[in-house]
Scaffold this motif. Structure first.
Motif, mmCIF file in Angstrom:
data_model
loop_
_atom_site.group_PDB
_atom_site.id
_atom_site.type_symbol
_atom_site.label_atom_id
_atom_site.label_comp_id
_atom_site.label_asym_id
_atom_site.label_seq_id
_atom_site.Cartn_x
_atom_site.Cartn_y
_atom_site.Cartn_z
ATOM 1 N N CYS A 1 47.821 32.296 38.115
ATOM 2 C CA CYS A 1 46.731 32.327 39.033
ATOM 3 C C CYS A 1 45.977 33.719 39.066
ATOM 4 N N ASP A 2 46.477 34.582 39.313
ATOM 5 C CA ASP A 2 46.080 36.187 39.577
ATOM 6 C C ASP A 2 46.031 36.526 38.366
ATOM 7 N N VAL B 1 43.470 31.360 45.938
ATOM 8 C CA VAL B 1 44.843 31.525 45.479
ATOM 9 C C VAL B 1 45.994 31.724 46.954
ATOM 10 N N HIS B 2 45.167 33.125 46.775
ATOM 11 C CA HIS B 2 45.480 33.406 48.689
ATOM 12 C C HIS B 2 45.446 33.765 49.952
ATOM 13 N N GLN C 1 46.094 26.296 44.947
ATOM 14 C CA GLN C 1 47.279 27.191 45.182
ATOM 15 C C GLN C 1 48.588 26.640 44.772
ATOM 16 N N ALA D 1 42.222 34.632 38.021
ATOM 17 C CA ALA D 1 41.587 34.921 39.826
ATOM 18 C C ALA D 1 40.988 36.110 38.645
ATOM 19 N N ASN E 1 37.840 32.292 45.348
ATOM 20 C CA ASN E 1 38.835 33.006 45.240
ATOM 21 C C ASN E 1 40.034 32.031 46.409
ATOM 22 N N SER F 1 38.099 28.097 42.028
ATOM 23 C CA SER F 1 39.277 28.614 42.098
ATOM 24 C C SER F 1 40.085 27.786 41.129
ATOM 25 N N CYS F 2 41.258 27.936 40.805
ATOM 26 C CA CYS F 2 42.822 26.767 40.642
ATOM 27 C C CYS F 2 43.207 26.357 42.453
ATOM 28 N N SER G 1 43.169 25.008 37.077
ATOM 29 C CA SER G 1 44.413 24.696 37.501
ATOM 30 C C SER G 1 45.642 23.985 35.810
ATOM 31 N N GLU H 1 51.931 31.630 40.024
ATOM 32 C CA GLU H 1 51.335 32.733 40.975
ATOM 33 C C GLU H 1 50.726 34.124 40.130
#
Length: 305
Positions: A237-238, A259-260, A218, A241, A257, A215-216, A181, A234
């Motif tokens: 982040c992608d 993130v989503h 959201q 990832a 992961n 992962s970081c 992050s 976002e």
């Protein structure tokens, strides 16, 4: 003949309708890009000046937990987690209510054995800090005397021989690396992130047979941040990832992961008072997801050490 030549020359000198729209479209796109950049910068500046982040909670950063139904006489599983505020449990009132202690309790209940956990984390930590200030403590002391020093944070002061063993252990069954992050917030290059992460995984493998990278969080869902900034985060982040998955695949590490994933980050109750970090219940959701992301063969291998 003369008339025809004049007519053709006049015709070719006029821009086509498509070319006119294309030029206008490019200009409009540039303007939108400029406005978006300005909005992102303004929102980031506002956040830096006005958001007061939750501090690292008090409490010991190591412990032994016994989940429901676990055998207290069984050989314990040793877990280390290094990283940023997510590992430090920022947003809770005590270390015991953070991500790693909750996940350790769940792991103990699932496998039926005690779990000894330890964290070394810092609010604002980047992957570089994880490499040089956290994981480096596991390595033999270098000639300059900087590496291999045991964390002497006053809340970590052991009160029993068992706690002393947990606090100074350098060999584990699982090591979790939780960062990203702050690298994104600092706009660090993906190439730099990848290099540092690769080194972190290699260090971790010298001290544990299993390494997992979280992962970081959201970032695109953080209520305290503006819409334009969240959209840009976002995207970042992608990118991170994708690079992280490749690094983990190449270095025998498990990538978790988040993130989503559907982690209820869009719910008000997920966040603590700073509207930036999860609360205790939010960490419970993350802990459940992280544990469920571990393959069954990994969990079985922990029992068959």
């Amino acid at each position: 003949m003369t008339h025809s030549t004049t007519h053709n020359a006049h015709t070719t000198s006029q821009p086509s309708l498509n070319a006119t729209y294309l030029t206008a479209g490019k200009a409009s796109k540039r303007k939108r890009g400029l406005f978006r950049t300005l909005a992102i910068g303004a929102e980031a500046g506002w956040a830096k000046q006005h958001i007061t982040l939750a501090e690292e909670p008090q409490g010991a950063r190591h412990g032994r937990v016994l989940g429901e139904g676990a055998d207290p006489t069984a050989r314990p599983i040793r877990v280390l987690a290094v990283g940023d505020s997510m590992i430090a449990g920022c947003g809770t009132s005590d270390q015991s209510k953070g991500l790693i202690p909750q996940m350790a309790t769940m792991l103990s209940a699932r496998l039926g054995v005690p779990v000894e956990w330890r964290t070394d984390a810092k609010l604002g930590a980047t992957i570089r800090r994880v490499r040089y200030r956290q994981l480096a403590k596991l390595e033999p002391k270098a000639k300059d005397g900087k590496s291999g020093e045991v964390n002497t944070h006053k809340s970590d002061t052991p009160t029993t021989d068992r706690e002393a063993d947990i606090a100074t252990c350098t060999q584990f069954d699982v090591i979790y690396i939780g960062a990203g992050s702050n690298d994104i917030m600092a706009r660090r290059k993906i190439s730099e992130w990848s290099e540092e992460l690769r080194e972190c995984i290699q260090i971790a493998h010298r001290h544990a047979p299993h390494v997992a990278v979280m992962s970081c969080g959201q970032l695109q869902m953080i209520p305290a941040l503006g819409k334009s900034l969240r959209i840009d985060l976002e995207r970042l982040c992608d990118e991170q990832a994708k690079a992280t998955q490749a690094i983990c695949d190449d270095n025998n590490a498990r990538y978790i992961n988040m993130v989503h994933e559907d982690l209820h980050c869009d719910e008000f109750w997920f966040w603590c008072g700073d509207q930036f970090h999860p609360c205790q219940e939010g960490y419970r959701v993350l802990a459940t997801h992280c544990l469920n992301s571990m393959p069954q063969e990994v969990l079985e291998s922990l029992l068959n050490r």
